[in-house]
Scaffold this active site. Structure first.
Site, mmCIF file in Angstrom:
data_model
loop_
_atom_site.group_PDB
_atom_site.id
_atom_site.type_symbol
_atom_site.label_atom_id
_atom_site.label_comp_id
_atom_site.label_asym_id
_atom_site.label_seq_id
_atom_site.Cartn_x
_atom_site.Cartn_y
_atom_site.Cartn_z
ATOM 1 N N HIS A 37 -66.880 74.204 27.468
ATOM 2 C CA HIS A 37 -68.182 74.846 27.637
ATOM 3 C C HIS A 37 -69.315 73.900 28.047
ATOM 4 C CE1 HIS A 37 -66.376 78.526 26.586
ATOM 5 N NE2 HIS A 37 -66.367 78.371 25.274
ATOM 6 N N HIS A 50 -71.866 84.715 27.886
ATOM 7 C CA HIS A 50 -70.998 84.832 26.706
ATOM 8 C C HIS A 50 -71.530 85.878 25.719
ATOM 9 C CE1 HIS A 50 -68.117 83.479 23.666
ATOM 10 N NE2 HIS A 50 -67.615 82.631 24.556
ATOM 11 N N GLU A 60 -65.920 87.559 29.925
ATOM 12 C CA GLU A 60 -66.645 86.476 30.590
ATOM 13 C C GLU A 60 -66.112 86.307 32.014
ATOM 14 O OE1 GLU A 60 -66.208 83.009 27.891
ATOM 15 O OE2 GLU A 60 -65.429 84.561 26.550
#
Length: 379
Positions: A134, A208, A342
């Protein structure tokens, strides 16, 4: 009652009807007024953080935060017309900036999802990152974005921008990113991503948001029916890291080619992992906008359709949500209490040449669009 009395009575009824109808019309107009508001809600890292509220003509609302360019709330009507929140969130900026925030509604980058061993080689140079997931320890979800309202006819938009400096979290190149959130009157939430760089860099952006379409009627989303327009998924190993193989979903618990509840086969997945955290290779690989997934929640009648220009979508079933963390209005989270869809390029693409390209180069402009469309149906 004589004719005169009847005439007066009928006239009174007609007048009362006109007054009532006019009042109803005025209330309807008020209820359908669209607007954007902006409010300072605190500070993080010594910088002001603002929350935007967007309301369209149906009364649907979307709230955005400049911390993490995050969607903090989406309020929509169910099949009975009742408005309630369909995403998870927190009550304060302190919670969003705290350790318990699992990327709640955030924009994720510079590279969303995973890069194996925190390393990649690009144009002959090896780069080492601060984390394998991430975008690093302090990815885009932990940054404060600049923001401005954009005037569009019959649409409400907020553009958020961030300048990621060369070397940030280990990534090369000065990267200018913009994410524009638009709420349309047909209840579409549109996310437009754009980026440019002065040096070649990998780039994978996503949002997200955690969805629970029941509006609080269900603490878990296991009864939500999901359809994914994908015949293949990315095989993954430890830590949900893709192995590089793309497999068919047929006769696998990852087969959502026809509507299936999230809970139906989740135990088969939980034999190996904690639940669904899988990247689907979508049928649409053209780069043009197309339907990627659809979710239906039977109690509320709400339908979520996800459209994207991206080649993949990650389905995450809220495996690590737990009761120790309290969300909006102090309500504890529960495992599988929400799900994420996502839209993005494939994880670890920078180390997997066979996967679609994720490298952005100077003089190029990265552009991507995702739409979350909210509908209702009776059954």
């Amino acid at each position: 009652m004589n004719k005169f009395q009847i005439t007066v009575y009928l006239s009174f009824l007609a007048l009362a009807f006109l007054v009532t109808e006019n009042a109803f019309s005025q209330n309807t107009k008020l209820a359908k007024k669209s607007f954007i508001t902006k409010e300072k809600i605190g500070q993080v890292q010594g910088q002001d953080v603002f929350e935007y509220t967007l309301q369209n003509k149906t009364g649907m609302q979307v709230q955005l935060l400049t911390y993490g360019a995050a969607i903090t709330n989406i309020v929509t009507a169910d099949k009975y017309g009742k408005m309630s929140s369909v995403v998870l969130g927190f009550d304060s900026i302190a919670h969003y900036a705290g350790k318990e925030n699992s990327l709640m509604g955030s924009t994720v980058g510079r590279v969303a999802n995973r890069i194996a061993n925190k390393k990649f080689t690009l144009d002959g140079h090896e780069y080492t990152l601060s984390s394998d997931i991430h975008g690093g320890v302090n990815g885009f979800d932990k940054r404060i974005w600049k923001s401005k309202e954009i005037s569009k006819k019959n649409e409400l938009s907020v553009e958020m921008t961030y300048f990621s400096k060369d070397g940030e979290e280990g990534f090369p190149g000065n990267l200018a990113v913009s994410v524009t959130f638009t709420l349309k009157n047909n209840n579409d939430v549109v996310i437009d991503y754009k980026a440019t760089t002065d040096k070649a860099t990998p780039l994978v952006l996503t949002n997200h948001t955690y969805f629970n379409l029941s509006g609080g009627k269900e603490t878990k989303t296991l009864n939500t029916e999901l359809t994914v327009l994908a015949d293949q998924f990315l095989e993954y190993g430890d830590g949900s890291m893709p192995t590089g193989k793309i497999l068919t979903v047929k006769e696998m618990p990852f087969d959502f080619t026809s509507p299936k509840t999230i809970g139906k086969d989740i135990e088969k997945v939980q034999q190996y992992t904690n639940g669904y955290d899988v990247t689907f290779a979508l049928r649409n690989q053209t780069g043009k906008l197309a339907l990627a997934a659809k979710a239906f929640e039977p109690l509320s009648g709400r339908v979520l359709e996800v459209y994207t220009t991206e080649p993949g979508v990650v389905f995450y079933s809220g495996n690590w949500l737990n009761e120790k963390v309290k969300g909006r209005n102090g309500v504890p989270y529960t495992k599988n209490g929400a799900f994420c869809l996502e839209t993005q390029h494939y994880p670890n693409s920078i180390n997997t040449p066979a996967f679609p390209n994720t490298v952005l180069r100077p003089k190029e402009t990265f552009s991507s669009q995702t739409i979350y469309r909210f509908l209702v149906r009776d059954h």
